[in-house]
Write an enzyme that holds these catalytic residues in place. Structure first.
Site, mmCIF file in Angstrom:
data_model
loop_
_atom_site.group_PDB
_atom_site.id
_atom_site.type_symbol
_atom_site.label_atom_id
_atom_site.label_comp_id
_atom_site.label_asym_id
_atom_site.label_seq_id
_atom_site.Cartn_x
_atom_site.Cartn_y
_atom_site.Cartn_z
ATOM 1 N N LYS A 88 0.839 -1.291 -0.022
ATOM 2 C CA LYS A 88 -0.025 0.096 -0.208
ATOM 3 C C LYS A 88 0.941 1.269 0.078
ATOM 4 O O LYS A 88 0.559 2.174 -0.521
ATOM 5 C CB LYS A 88 -0.829 -0.074 1.072
ATOM 6 C CG LYS A 88 -1.572 1.171 1.445
ATOM 7 C CD LYS A 88 -2.524 1.258 2.612
ATOM 8 C CE LYS A 88 -3.504 2.557 2.647
ATOM 9 N NZ LYS A 88 -4.274 2.527 3.853
ATOM 10 N N HIS A 102 -5.266 -30.583 -34.148
ATOM 11 C CA HIS A 102 -6.777 -29.826 -33.863
ATOM 12 C C HIS A 102 -7.491 -30.496 -32.645
ATOM 13 O O HIS A 102 -8.711 -30.815 -32.668
ATOM 14 C CB HIS A 102 -7.461 -29.861 -35.109
ATOM 15 C CG HIS A 102 -6.983 -29.126 -36.154
ATOM 16 N ND1 HIS A 102 -6.477 -27.702 -36.177
ATOM 17 C CD2 HIS A 102 -6.452 -29.459 -37.410
ATOM 18 C CE1 HIS A 102 -5.777 -27.311 -37.207
ATOM 19 N NE2 HIS A 102 -5.874 -28.477 -38.098
#
Length: 545
Positions: free
Chosen positions: A152, A303
């Site tokens: 912070k 695929h």
């Protein structure tokens, strides 16, 4: 609770912050002494806790115990060490404000410009199988409080949560201080770190692990499914690589890895070009297919669908080479440009065969040195080794618009062919049963609707991804050609009508495994009986979308 912000005009610019005082408290002590030595050489005062302070002191560096700063001894078996204003005021003071600077002076508290903290090993403790009391004791309280306070206050404090950042921070300290851009980036990592930590803790408490120390009441059995998933889910992943593009060239893409993950995302690229988005998708599908088997097995994927799957012949001198040859023979045309996965090290014999075929990726637990030498002659083939502790995930996550679906992974850990029900024909002989078991496992890797024909531990025809099962049957038979006659068939879900099965019967399959459960099971069974074909109902399906 109200939050007050100071007048922005009161803030003083602080880009580069010199580091005069550092707070260090780490569970993971890798790189600790190198860091402490570098900071000490730079004239930084070191403040530390418990075993971290002792480790630094034993190495000959001056260190101040936190208890000396707080005037309060570490207590409650170390549960309370840093939770004190003398520590947190030094972490949270915004020294861009003259008022904060004056308040610290009035309180006699010195600020920290660098905080190095990593948390108790909660995830590792859970993974070790420790009892509940030990796991709970590894829930860190003071550590996350220091990390969040420092993050912070990143305009004034650099917070470091990983040894991987030590070198960069030391370089900045030696250069005169940490720049704001670095402190902001470290703060982002810190917040992600505590978020992931809290997620792991929440998931543990939301599971039945904590309650498992007490015997479950019979009435609780019905709650099992309801309690199987946490009430909230946070995906904890880190950016590992930015890919050239996604599924198509106009789509951006990246690879994120889960901390502690041991899958395809953590595989090591030994040779070849960087992996693409599609390479990762197909490689993952190939690995899943190969690792459905305990026997030496190879899967060839294109695929996300199998071109061929096979296990090594029982009498083969080189089982993994045997498995690859049989898998490739299923559909050599489609295997061109495919992805190969093996669940055993790749041998020279297998490599020599693969080298003759255009292949995008080969992934395996290892490559024999001779195999690596053979395949490395191919400039563009990608060779991947899986982590030594490779494991398939127990749960799967899939994004849908507005949310995610989570499910248990489809596995064969409790595979038991003796639970199958013979509904037509004669009981299968040993070889046919083995082929049916293979076909049934291999069909899990086929996109639904899925039909797989097999013979001698290898697929010979695959019908995948069709919107009706009849088309899948035709496709499998067409791809098998003459090999359909005498093969066995597996269907990933029941035959809704007899028409799909009839396609297989007409092609000459000798036995069939399918889940059953159709309203027209009797019609389907009658067709198999009329053809004199053995058919088993497995009682479960293996859809794969």
């Amino acid at each position: 609770m109200s939050v007050h912000a100071a007048d922005p005009s009161l803030y003083r610019d602080r880009d580069v912050v010199p580091v005069r005082r550092a707070l260090i408290s780490v569970s993971d002590k890798s790189g600790l002494l190198e860091l402490a030595g570098a900071l000490a050489d730079a004239g930084v005062e070191l403040v530390s806790t418990g075993s971290t302070a002792q480790t630094i002191r034993d190495a000959g560096y001056a260190v101040t115990d936190v208890a000396s700063v707080t005037g309060f001894p570490e207590s409650l078996d170390g549960r309370v060490k840093t939770l004190h204003p003398a520590v947190h005021a030094g972490l949270l003071a915004d020294l861009r404000l003259a008022s904060h600077e004056q308040q610290l002076a009035d309180l006699g508290i010195a600020p920290f410009e660098l905080v190095v903290v990593n948390l108790y090993p909660f995830v590792e403790t859970v993974a070790s199988g420790a009892d509940t009391a030990t796991v709970v004791e590894n829930v860190d309280i003071g550590g996350p409080a220091m990390v969040r306070a420092s993050a912070k206050n990143h305009p004034n404090v650099a917070i470091v949560v990983s040894p991987s950042s030590y070198a960069e921070v030391v370089e900045a300290v030696r250069a005169g201080g940490t720049p704001l851009a670095l402190r902001k980036r470290l703060a982002a990592q810190a917040f992600a770190h505590t978020a992931a930590y809290d997620t792991a803790v929440a998931a543990y408490f939301a599971s039945d692990v904590v309650a498992s120390d007490e015997p479950a009441a019979a009435d609780d059995a019905g709650l099992e499914a309801q309690n199987a998933f946490p009430t909230s889910l946070t995906v904890d992943v880190e950016l590992a690589d930015t890919l050239r593009y996604g599924e198509n060239a106009h789509q951006r893409a990246a690879l994120y890895t889960a901390p502690g993950g041991t899958g395809i995302a953590q595989a090591t690229l030994l040779h070849g070009k960087a992996m693409s988005y599609n390479n990762y998708v197909d490689a993952d599908a190939a690995v899943r297919a190969a690792y459905d088997f305990t026997e030496p097995a190879v899967a060839i994927i294109k695929h996300a669908n199998p071109c061929g799957i096979a296990v090594g012949a029982p009498d083969a001198v080189d089982p993994i080479a045997s498995a690859h040859a049989a898998a490739h023979a299923c559909d050599p045309l489609s295997a061109f440009g495919g992805v190969i996965a093996a669940n055993r090290p790749v041998t020279k014999q297998m490599a020599e065969t693969v080298a003759e075929i255009f292949t995008e990726v080969v992934v395996a637990p290892a490559f024999d040195p001779e195999a690596l030498e053979v395949l490395s002659r191919k400039k563009n083939i990608r060779l991947l080794t899986l982590p030594s502790d490779f494991a398939l995930a127990d749960r799967e996550l899939k994004q849908v618009s507005g949310g995610f679906l989570v499910q248990d992974a489809d596995r064969f850990t409790d595979f038991d062919q003796s639970t199958w029900t013979l509904v037509s024909g004669e009981p299968a002989d040993e070889q046919t049963l083995a082929d049916l078991a293979f076909a049934w496992k291999a069909s899990r890797a086929v996109k639904s609707n899925g039909i797989l024909l097999a013979d001698q531990g290898a697929s010979v025809g695959v019908g995948m991804g069709q919107v009706n099962r009849v088309d899948s049957c035709h496709l499998a038979v067409d791809r098998a050609g003459d090999r359909a006659a005498g093969s066995v068939a597996a269907s990933d879900a029941f035959f809704p009508f007899a028409d799909g099965l009839q396609v297989l019967l007409d092609a000459g399959v000798r036995a069939v495994a399918q889940p059953g459960g159709s309203l027209r099971d009797e019609e389907v069974i009658a067709a198999a009986t009329a053809a004199g074909v053995t058919m088993y109902l497995t009682g479960e399906r293996h859809f794969f979308h």
